[in-house]
Design a protein around this motif. Sequence first.
Motif, PDB file in Angstrom:
ATOM      1  N   TYR A   6      -9.941 -90.161  -6.650  1.00 37.32           N
ATOM      2  CA  TYR A   6     -10.910 -91.231  -6.854  1.00 37.32           C
ATOM      3  C   TYR A   6     -11.357 -91.815  -5.521  1.00 37.32           C
ATOM      4  O   TYR A   6     -12.538 -91.908  -5.246  1.00 37.32           O
ATOM      5  N   THR A   7     -10.409 -92.215  -4.683  1.00 43.48           N
ATOM      6  CA  THR A   7     -10.729 -92.711  -3.339  1.00 43.48           C
ATOM      7  C   THR A   7      -9.795 -92.051  -2.331  1.00 43.48           C
ATOM      8  O   THR A   7      -8.702 -91.599  -2.686  1.00 43.48           O
ATOM      9  N   TYR A   8     -10.238 -91.987  -1.090  1.00 41.07           N
ATOM     10  CA  TYR A   8      -9.392 -91.475  -0.015  1.00 41.07           C
ATOM     11  C   TYR A   8      -9.893 -92.032   1.302  1.00 41.07           C
ATOM     12  O   TYR A   8     -11.087 -91.991   1.595  1.00 41.07           O
ATOM     13  N   ASP A   9      -8.975 -92.556   2.118  1.00 46.61           N
ATOM     14  CA  ASP A   9      -9.278 -93.066   3.449  1.00 46.61           C
ATOM     15  C   ASP A   9      -8.588 -92.155   4.459  1.00 46.61           C
ATOM     16  O   ASP A   9      -7.354 -92.130   4.534  1.00 46.61           O
ATOM     17  N   ALA A  10      -9.368 -91.406   5.225  1.00 44.34           N
ATOM     18  CA  ALA A  10      -8.813 -90.437   6.171  1.00 44.34           C
ATOM     19  C   ALA A  10      -8.027 -91.112   7.298  1.00 44.34           C
ATOM     20  O   ALA A  10      -7.116 -90.507   7.857  1.00 44.34           O
ATOM     21  N   VAL A  17      -5.990 -92.076  -7.333  1.00 41.22           N
ATOM     22  CA  VAL A  17      -6.411 -91.043  -8.277  1.00 41.22           C
ATOM     23  C   VAL A  17      -6.666 -91.714  -9.618  1.00 41.22           C
ATOM     24  O   VAL A  17      -6.205 -92.829  -9.866  1.00 41.22           O
ATOM     25  N   LEU A  18      -7.405 -91.004 -10.472  1.00 33.03           N
ATOM     26  CA  LEU A  18      -7.586 -91.438 -11.845  1.00 33.03           C
ATOM     27  C   LEU A  18      -6.809 -90.479 -12.728  1.00 33.03           C
ATOM     28  O   LEU A  18      -7.022 -89.259 -12.660  1.00 33.03           O
ATOM     29  N   LEU A  25      -4.342 -94.963 -10.098  1.00 38.61           N
ATOM     30  CA  LEU A  25      -2.988 -95.020  -9.558  1.00 38.61           C
ATOM     31  C   LEU A  25      -3.080 -94.765  -8.054  1.00 38.61           C
ATOM     32  O   LEU A  25      -3.590 -93.723  -7.636  1.00 38.61           O
ATOM     33  N   PRO A  26      -2.638 -95.715  -7.222  1.00 39.22           N
ATOM     34  CA  PRO A  26      -2.745 -95.546  -5.773  1.00 39.22           C
ATOM     35  C   PRO A  26      -1.666 -94.617  -5.210  1.00 39.22           C
ATOM     36  O   PRO A  26      -0.608 -94.433  -5.813  1.00 39.22           O
ATOM     37  N   PRO A  42     -13.363 -87.285  -3.266  1.00 39.98           N
ATOM     38  CA  PRO A  42     -13.429 -87.825  -4.627  1.00 39.98           C
ATOM     39  C   PRO A  42     -13.968 -86.763  -5.588  1.00 39.98           C
ATOM     40  O   PRO A  42     -14.895 -86.022  -5.266  1.00 39.98           O
ATOM     41  N   GLY A  43     -13.346 -86.685  -6.743  1.00 39.06           N
ATOM     42  CA  GLY A  43     -13.757 -85.718  -7.756  1.00 39.06           C
ATOM     43  C   GLY A  43     -12.916 -84.461  -7.791  1.00 39.06           C
ATOM     44  O   GLY A  43     -12.967 -83.713  -8.770  1.00 39.06           O
TER      45      GLY A  43
END
Length: 67
Positions: A6-10, A17-18, A25-26, A42-43
């Motif tokens: 879902y999200t990601y910070d490099a 994630v979903l 859920l982080p 994402p995806g």
Amino acid sequence: MQATAYTYDAVTRSGSVLLDDGTPLPFDAPAFDAGGLRLLRPGQRVRIEVEGSADTARITLVTLQTF
């Protein structure tokens, strides 16, 4: 368990994630590093390992889902 990125910070190597039911859920850098990934978009479908009960679940591994 499977989920969708879902999200990601490099910079921090953390994100979320979903789960298939839509629950976010982080995950933190150690969970990301344990999977040996270099990047996450994402995806993307991922495989995760989780420890703890439903209300205290913590991701311990994030890796790409392969078929």
